[in-house]
Design an enzyme around this catalytic site. Structure first.
Site, PDB file in Angstrom:
ATOM      1  N   LYS A   1      26.374  45.990  29.580  1.00 17.50           N
ATOM      2  CA  LYS A   1      26.902  47.191  30.169  1.00 17.50           C
ATOM      3  C   LYS A   1      28.430  47.163  30.250  1.00 17.50           C
ATOM      4  O   LYS A   1      29.048  48.180  30.522  1.00 17.50           O
ATOM      5  CB  LYS A   1      26.361  47.331  31.608  1.00 17.50           C
ATOM      6  N   GLY A   2      29.002  45.972  30.050  1.00 15.07           N
ATOM      7  CA  GLY A   2      30.422  45.782  30.340  1.00 15.07           C
ATOM      8  C   GLY A   2      31.368  46.723  29.622  1.00 15.07           C
ATOM      9  O   GLY A   2      32.374  47.158  30.176  1.00 15.07           O
TER      10      GLY A   2
ATOM     11  N   ASP B   1      32.007  42.330  35.224  1.00 17.80           N
ATOM     12  CA  ASP B   1      31.272  42.064  36.456  1.00 17.80           C
ATOM     13  C   ASP B   1      31.282  40.603  36.829  1.00 17.80           C
ATOM     14  O   ASP B   1      31.536  39.719  36.003  1.00 17.80           O
ATOM     15  CB  ASP B   1      29.815  42.501  36.297  1.00 17.80           C
TER      16      ASP B   1
ATOM     17  N   ASP C   1      35.716  36.228  24.141  1.00 14.73           N
ATOM     18  CA  ASP C   1      36.115  34.917  24.648  1.00 14.73           C
ATOM     19  C   ASP C   1      35.899  33.881  23.536  1.00 14.73           C
ATOM     20  O   ASP C   1      36.751  33.696  22.679  1.00 14.73           O
ATOM     21  CB  ASP C   1      35.263  34.631  25.893  1.00 14.73           C
TER      22      ASP C   1
ATOM     23  N   GLU D   1      33.991  46.182  22.330  1.00  8.78           N
ATOM     24  CA  GLU D   1      33.698  45.110  23.292  1.00  8.78           C
ATOM     25  C   GLU D   1      34.623  45.194  24.496  1.00  8.78           C
ATOM     26  O   GLU D   1      35.760  45.663  24.378  1.00  8.78           O
ATOM     27  CB  GLU D   1      33.893  43.748  22.613  1.00  8.78           C
ATOM     28  N   ASP D   2      34.153  44.697  25.632  1.00 11.22           N
ATOM     29  CA  ASP D   2      35.025  44.612  26.813  1.00 11.22           C
ATOM     30  C   ASP D   2      35.971  43.424  26.682  1.00 11.22           C
ATOM     31  O   ASP D   2      37.167  43.543  26.851  1.00 11.22           O
ATOM     32  CB  ASP D   2      34.201  44.524  28.112  1.00 11.22           C
TER      33      ASP D   2
ATOM     34  N   ARG E   1      32.096  46.127  38.648  1.00 10.87           N
ATOM     35  CA  ARG E   1      32.324  46.866  37.396  1.00 10.87           C
ATOM     36  C   ARG E   1      33.106  48.152  37.621  1.00 10.87           C
ATOM     37  O   ARG E   1      33.870  48.594  36.771  1.00 10.87           O
ATOM     38  CB  ARG E   1      30.988  47.248  36.752  1.00 10.87           C
TER      39      ARG E   1
ATOM     40  N   PHE F   1      38.845  34.215  35.852  1.00 12.17           N
ATOM     41  CA  PHE F   1      37.682  35.092  35.841  1.00 12.17           C
ATOM     42  C   PHE F   1      38.068  36.499  36.293  1.00 12.17           C
ATOM     43  O   PHE F   1      38.536  36.711  37.398  1.00 12.17           O
ATOM     44  CB  PHE F   1      36.547  34.547  36.706  1.00 12.17           C
TER      45      PHE F   1
HETATM   46  P1  IMP Z   1      31.855  35.321  24.199  1.00 16.12           P
HETATM   47  O1  IMP Z   1      32.991  35.957  23.440  1.00 16.12           O
HETATM   48  O2  IMP Z   1      30.595  35.219  23.381  1.00 16.12           O
HETATM   49  O3  IMP Z   1      32.263  33.983  24.754  1.00 16.12           O
HETATM   50  O4  IMP Z   1      31.429  36.188  25.457  1.00 16.12           O
HETATM   51  C1  IMP Z   1      32.110  37.297  25.925  1.00 16.12           C
HETATM   52  C2  IMP Z   1      31.298  37.842  27.095  1.00 16.12           C
HETATM   53  O5  IMP Z   1      31.409  36.982  28.235  1.00 16.12           O
HETATM   54  C3  IMP Z   1      31.808  39.194  27.562  1.00 16.12           C
HETATM   55  O6  IMP Z   1      31.143  40.279  26.936  1.00 16.12           O
HETATM   56  C4  IMP Z   1      31.561  39.172  29.062  1.00 16.12           C
HETATM   57  O7  IMP Z   1      30.267  39.685  29.384  1.00 16.12           O
HETATM   58  C5  IMP Z   1      31.596  37.714  29.433  1.00 16.12           C
HETATM   59  N1  IMP Z   1      32.907  37.365  30.015  1.00 16.12           N
HETATM   60  C6  IMP Z   1      33.847  36.551  29.463  1.00 16.12           C
HETATM   61  N2  IMP Z   1      34.905  36.425  30.268  1.00 16.12           N
HETATM   62  C7  IMP Z   1      34.656  37.171  31.365  1.00 16.12           C
HETATM   63  C8  IMP Z   1      35.422  37.448  32.571  1.00 16.12           C
HETATM   64  O8  IMP Z   1      36.555  36.986  32.797  1.00 16.12           O
HETATM   65  N3  IMP Z   1      34.811  38.274  33.468  1.00 16.12           N
HETATM   66  C9  IMP Z   1      33.573  38.815  33.268  1.00 16.12           C
HETATM   67  N4  IMP Z   1      32.842  38.593  32.151  1.00 16.12           N
HETATM   68  C10 IMP Z   1      33.376  37.777  31.204  1.00 16.12           C
HETATM   69 MG    MG Z   2      28.977  40.138  32.097  1.00 12.51          MG
END
Ligand code: IMP
Ligand code: MG
Length: 211
Positions: A45-46, A162, A105, A101-102, A168, A155
């Site tokens: 949902k992000g 979230d 990472d 994407e939100d 959110r 974070f």
């Molecule tokens: P990755 O790129 O596969 O490591 O994952 C990215 C996902 O991790 C995002 O879509 C978020 O849901 C979650 N995420 C990563 N960093 C944060 C943060 O600082 N706050 C909240 N969610 C995060």
């Molecule tokens: Mg999340």
């Protein structure tokens, strides 16, 4: 926990800063996709908050669609293996697709989704992310066409992001107070990735609805 604003240590991006950057991204996408009608695809949902603002600032005809995924336990989460629990409603073969994407990472989630979408033979496929932590990347080949802000390894919550499904709706992006994170995960203040993973965030269903 009655006042979500009280749990924020520091505001990283104000509503105005976010709006300004979203408009710039929309302008870039509108230029690049002039004469076309891209399909913007998001994961629930992000990214929903970002997607809706982005589309309202676009100058090209656009369609939106959603997927929902669930991550497996923390060990497997690092492999980027996710399970699709809601697929797109539309066919994307021959379409110009933008994955919105939100935050990216490690890039493992986005990488998985890209492979999934690419297999359906879209005409084109690009990534647009509001936030990026390039120094955290595991999937180093990930090519990001549109990026809002680079963010530190703290974070973050708000504007779709979230912590245990809360925060959110905050109009800004902020750093969550350590004591809030500590209360949720008693061991130690987690890194962004730890807190984002279902294992650190409580029972498997507490934070497993999306990556
Ligand atoms: P990755 O790129 O596969 O490591 O994952 C990215 C996902 O991790 C995002 O879509 C978020 O849901 C979650 N995420 C990563 N960093 C944060 C943060 O600082 N706050 C909240 N969610 C995060
Ligand atoms: Mg999340």
């Amino acid at each position: 926990m009655t006042d979500p604003f009280a749990d924020i240590q520091e505001i990283l991006f104000t509503e105005e800063q976010i709006t300004g950057r979203v408009r710039e991204l929309a302008a870039a996408i509108s230029r690049d996709y002039a004469g076309r009608a891209p399909l913007l695809v998001s994961v629930l949902k992000g990214a929903v908050y970002f997607l809706t603002d982005l589309t309202r600032a676009l100058a090209v005809p656009v369609e939106i669609d959603f997927m929902a995924i669930t991550t497996y336990g923390s060990a497997k989460a690092q492999s980027g293996v996710v399970r699709l629990i809601k697929d797109l409603d539309v066919e994307i073969t021959g379409r110009d697709v933008v994955l919105v994407e939100d935050i990216i990472d490690t890039g493992l989630t986005a990488g998985y989704l890209l492979r999934l979408l690419q297999a359906r033979a879209p005409a084109s496929l690009r990534i647009c992310t509001l936030l990026d932590r390039p120094y955290r990347r595991i999937l180093e080949t990930l090519d990001i066409a549109y990026r809002g802000f680079e963010v530190p390894d703290r974070f973050l919550v708000g504007y779709g992001l979230d912590y245990r499904e809360r925060y959110r709706h905050l109009p800004f992006i902020g750093v969550l107070k350590n004591e809030v994170l500590a209360a949720g995960a008693p061991a130690a203040p987690p890194t962004a990735r730890d807190a984002a993973s279902p294992s650190a965030a409580g029972p498997p269903d507490a934070g497993a609805a999306e990556p």
